[in-house]
Design a protein around this motif. Structure first.
Motif, short mmCIF file in Angstrom:
data_model
loop_
_atom_site.label_atom_id
_atom_site.label_comp_id
_atom_site.label_asym_id
_atom_site.label_seq_id
_atom_site.Cartn_x
_atom_site.Cartn_y
_atom_site.Cartn_z
N LEU A 464 0.84 -1.21 0.00
CA LEU A 464 0.00 0.00 0.00
C LEU A 464 0.87 1.25 0.00
CD1 LEU A 464 -2.68 1.50 0.25
CD2 LEU A 464 -2.63 1.04 2.72
N ARG A 465 1.91 1.23 0.79
CA ARG A 465 2.82 2.38 0.84
C ARG A 465 3.33 2.74 -0.54
NH1 ARG A 465 8.66 2.70 1.44
NH2 ARG A 465 9.29 4.63 2.48
N GLY A 466 3.64 1.70 -1.32
CA GLY A 466 4.16 1.94 -2.66
C GLY A 466 3.10 2.43 -3.64
N LEU A 467 1.83 2.19 -3.32
CA LEU A 467 0.75 2.57 -4.24
C LEU A 467 0.14 3.93 -3.92
CD1 LEU A 467 -1.19 -0.86 -4.42
CD2 LEU A 467 0.27 0.14 -6.20
N LEU A 468 0.45 4.45 -2.73
CA LEU A 468 -0.22 5.68 -2.29
C LEU A 468 0.20 6.88 -3.13
CD1 LEU A 468 -0.28 5.65 1.62
CD2 LEU A 468 -2.17 5.27 0.02
N PRO A 469 -0.78 7.67 -3.58
CA PRO A 469 -0.45 8.92 -4.27
C PRO A 469 -0.08 10.01 -3.28
CG PRO A 469 -2.83 8.69 -4.11
CD PRO A 469 -2.24 7.45 -3.47
N ALA A 470 0.91 10.82 -3.60
CA ALA A 470 1.24 11.96 -2.74
C ALA A 470 0.05 12.91 -2.75
CB ALA A 470 2.48 12.67 -3.27
N PRO A 471 -0.24 13.59 -1.67
CA PRO A 471 0.46 13.58 -0.37
C PRO A 471 -0.18 12.67 0.66
CG PRO A 471 -1.03 15.46 -0.44
CD PRO A 471 -1.31 14.63 -1.68
N ALA A 472 -0.86 11.62 0.23
CA ALA A 472 -1.48 10.69 1.19
C ALA A 472 -0.41 10.06 2.07
CB ALA A 472 -2.26 9.62 0.44
N ARG A 473 -0.77 9.83 3.33
CA ARG A 473 0.20 9.26 4.27
C ARG A 473 -0.45 8.16 5.11
NH1 ARG A 473 4.53 11.59 2.56
NH2 ARG A 473 5.20 13.61 3.34
N LEU A 474 0.31 7.08 5.33
CA LEU A 474 -0.08 6.10 6.34
C LEU A 474 0.12 6.75 7.71
CD1 LEU A 474 1.65 3.01 4.78
CD2 LEU A 474 -0.72 2.99 5.55
N VAL A 475 -0.92 6.74 8.55
CA VAL A 475 -0.77 7.42 9.83
C VAL A 475 -1.04 6.52 11.03
CG1 VAL A 475 -1.19 9.74 8.96
CG2 VAL A 475 -3.14 8.33 9.67
N PHE A 476 -1.55 5.30 10.79
CA PHE A 476 -1.83 4.42 11.92
C PHE A 476 -1.86 2.98 11.45
CE2 PHE A 476 -4.95 2.76 15.25
CZ PHE A 476 -4.02 2.79 16.28
N PHE A 477 -1.36 2.09 12.29
CA PHE A 477 -1.34 0.66 11.99
C PHE A 477 -1.52 -0.07 13.30
CE2 PHE A 477 1.47 -3.23 11.41
CZ PHE A 477 0.52 -3.96 10.72
N GLN A 478 -2.55 -0.92 13.36
CA GLN A 478 -2.82 -1.63 14.60
C GLN A 478 -3.08 -3.10 14.29
OE1 GLN A 478 -5.00 -0.41 18.61
NE2 GLN A 478 -6.44 -0.46 16.90
N HIS A 479 -2.02 -3.84 14.12
CA HIS A 479 -2.06 -5.30 13.95
C HIS A 479 -2.66 -5.74 12.61
CE1 HIS A 479 -0.76 -5.16 18.00
NE2 HIS A 479 -1.93 -4.89 18.50
N ASP A 480 -3.91 -5.39 12.34
CA ASP A 480 -4.46 -5.76 11.03
C ASP A 480 -5.27 -4.62 10.44
OD1 ASP A 480 -6.67 -5.72 12.62
OD2 ASP A 480 -7.56 -7.55 11.84
N GLU A 481 -5.07 -3.43 10.99
CA GLU A 481 -5.86 -2.28 10.58
C GLU A 481 -4.91 -1.16 10.16
OE1 GLU A 481 -8.14 -0.78 13.81
OE2 GLU A 481 -9.21 0.70 12.61
N VAL A 482 -5.25 -0.50 9.03
CA VAL A 482 -4.42 0.63 8.59
C VAL A 482 -5.29 1.87 8.43
CG1 VAL A 482 -2.67 -0.72 7.38
CG2 VAL A 482 -4.70 0.02 6.15
#
Length: 546
Positions: A464-482
């Motif tokens: 997912l990180r590689g597919l995200l368009p700028a300026p979208a950001r991963l901001v939280f990850f909890q075991h099986d949730e993003v």
DNA sequence: GGCTCAGGCGCC
DNA sequence: AAAGGGCGCCTGAGCC
């Protein structure tokens, strides 16, 4: 292209490896060098420890696509080689190669502080350690899978640093209003908030004496003086007790936790500029789940989700792996019947159909098989499970048996459980041996599923990180949730990327399989509005399916 | 004053 | 609804 990085002050020595190995170069500015090379291609950066190397790059918004983390890889390899517990740092790995004294791992906050302010480089030949690791990976049970594990673990280290840097949106004003509503205004130092104090007073009045409600010992003694014997002060125990102190005590415990764990003091320390910035520790749990070092990011109470709000004009895209663990088991065990059930959106409903029973019973059977449960109807339901899905049943039984016998078990990609402790080995030979064996059996039974679920999640997030368009950001990850924070107009693209990453992760790990691991994204302004789609309530609709 | 331990409970 | 495993982190309490 692989480039071994040895930082030196603000600069670094770069050594290209592999087919196009070139000359060693020295750069004065590592961040600039990484930025420049990333524009041309995405090399895999090989370095000792992402937690040390990456923050200065992030500070200048330099975000490489891929890396190989020597420390995390060393830990995975040592575990696989049955050498769990040996020092895992790149420095230790290098010392072992060269027959030098092996430095102990630096652990704990103090050691990290020391390394932060003393950038004395450990004597590590990054390229040499990497070469050794590549050779050891080839000797693992399944090198292709282990390479994937190493890539996912290293990507996780990048993401963990980025999430800590970017932070999760957090509205201080909403947080303060929530706390004030539940506890009363922020008290001066050393005082209880008004509503907590009122409840404490009610507890005192009910007992007719002064009791510290934060002290389990004092509470048990107070009940005893009142002629009631309580085994503990856990809330489910107290709920069964008939005494006027119980109600205010339970209310107090709930609010006191909120106050001390996620109250104003917590916010002062962890929230700044509308962002909650915890320190994530990739690979911090033996099963491969992340841990946190301060901030308690993985234990935020659900009531706090209303405080997590997207910026103006932005949205939160939230998704979790629906019924992830049973699906992972279906894929691992190669059980055709279970895999077909795991091809459905509601796995438990599909199970119920095959069982000829209720959805609820199907779920109990599944969870008991994965976790070693024996209470209630579990044993009877397990017998059905064994009959319908013999391969899946045998798979978890074998994991449990291995644990009971003191053997090691591995996840799908090769993460290995810790060996039994010396204490366990003594215990298992004694009068309580059967119990100790069973306990470890439950651990290894769960390990194979939890660890594989963790690596699926990690792989999904890395993709997912590689597919995200700028300026979208991963901001939280909890075991099986993003959670992704992105401008409103990118919601569609981000949601699509979430689903595609899930499909790709399933293919990467398991190849061709009927198992589906759906990951549906919901876009919200406030985290509290992201209703989990993974666990449909057993309401009329679910009953109808079952 | 700092350390460790247990009790308890939040999340998955 | 829960069970099972995995964690982090608060407070109180005992010890040095």
């Amino acid at each position: 292209m692989w480039i071994a990085v040895t930082p030196e002050g603000g600069g670094a020595t770069l050594r290209p490896l592999g087919g196009r190995a070139g000359a060693v170069t020295h750069v004065d500015d590592l961040a600039e060098a990484v930025r420049d090379l990333e524009r041309v291609e995405q090399p895999r950066w090989i370095w000792a420890d992402t937690r040390a190397v990456y923050p200065p790059l992030l500070a200048r918004d330099v975000r490489p696509a891929r890396c190989h983390d020597l420390t995390l890889t060393e830990a995975l390899l040592l575990g696989h080689e049955g050498r769990y517990g040996e020092p895992r740092s790149a420095g230790a790995a290098y010392a072992r190669l060269r027959g030098l004294p092996v430095p102990a791992d630096e652990t704990g906050a103090h050691a990290r502080q020391a390394t932060l302010f003393e950038p004395e480089p450990l004597p590590v030949d990054v390229a040499e350690v990497y070469g050794d690791q590549v050779r050891r990976i080839e000797r693992t049970a399944d090198p292709a899978r282990f390479r994937l594990l190493v890539a996912a673990e290293s990507a996780g280290a990048l993401i963990a640093a980025e999430m800590g840097h970017d932070g999760m949106p957090w509205r201080e004003d909403v947080h303060d209003a929530l706390l004030t509503g539940m506890l009363g205004p922020r008290p001066v130092h050393g005082m209880r908030p008004a509503k907590l104090q009122a409840l404490a007073d009610q507890v005192d009045a009910a007992f007719g004496t002064t009791v510290n409600p934060d002290s389990p010992q004092q509470i048990v003694r107070a009940f005893k003086a009142a002629g009631l014997s309580v085994a503990s002060t856990r809330s489910h125990v107290l709920k069964e007790v008939d005494h006027p102190a119980v109600a205010p005590l339970l209310a107090y415990k709930e609010l006191a936790r909120l106050y001390s764990f996620h109250g104003w003091v917590w916010a002062d320390q962890w929230v700044r500029g509308h962002r909650f910035r915890p320190e994530y520790v990739a690979g911090g749990v033996v099963s491969g789940r992340w841990a946190t070092n301060g901030g308690g990011a993985l234990q935020i109470p659900k009531v706090m989700r209303q405080v997590v709000m997207a910026d103006e004009g932005w949205r939160l895209v939230v998704a979790d792996g629906a019924q992830l663990e049973p699906r992972v088991l279906a894929a691992m065990a190669g059980d055709g019947g279970l895999a077909r059930a795991a091809g459905e959106i509601d796995l438990y409903a599909a199970l119920a159909q095959a069982f000829g029973g209720s959805r609820q019973n199907a779920k109990i059977a599944m969870l008991s098989a994965m976790y070693g449960g024996t209470s209630g109807d579990a044993l009877k339901l397990l017998a059905v499970m064994r009959q319908r899905y013999p391969q899946a049943y045998a798979f978890v039984e074998e994991a449990a048996k291995a644990g009971e016998e003191g053997r090691l078990v591995r996840s799908w990609l090769g993460r290995t459980c810790p060996p039994p402790s010396k204490h366990w080995s003594r215990l298992v030979a004694g009068p309580e041996g059967a119990r100790a064996a069973r306990d470890r059996g439950r651990f290894t039974r769960n390990f194979v599923v939890q660890a594989t679920a963790a690596e699926w999640s990690l792989t999904q997030m890395a993709l997912l990180r590689g597919l995200l368009p700028a300026p979208a950001r991963l901001v939280f990850f909890q075991h099986d949730e993003v959670m992704v924070h992105c401008p409103e107009e990118l919601v569609g693209e981000v949601s699509g990327a979430v689903g595609r990453a899930a499909v790709q992760a399933t293919r990467l790990l398991f190849g061709e399989t009927p198992v589906r691991i759906p990951m549906e994204a919901v876009a919200v302004t406030c985290y509290a509005d992201a209703k989990p789609v993974s666990e449909p309530e057993p309401g009329p609709a679910a009953t109808a399916i079952a």
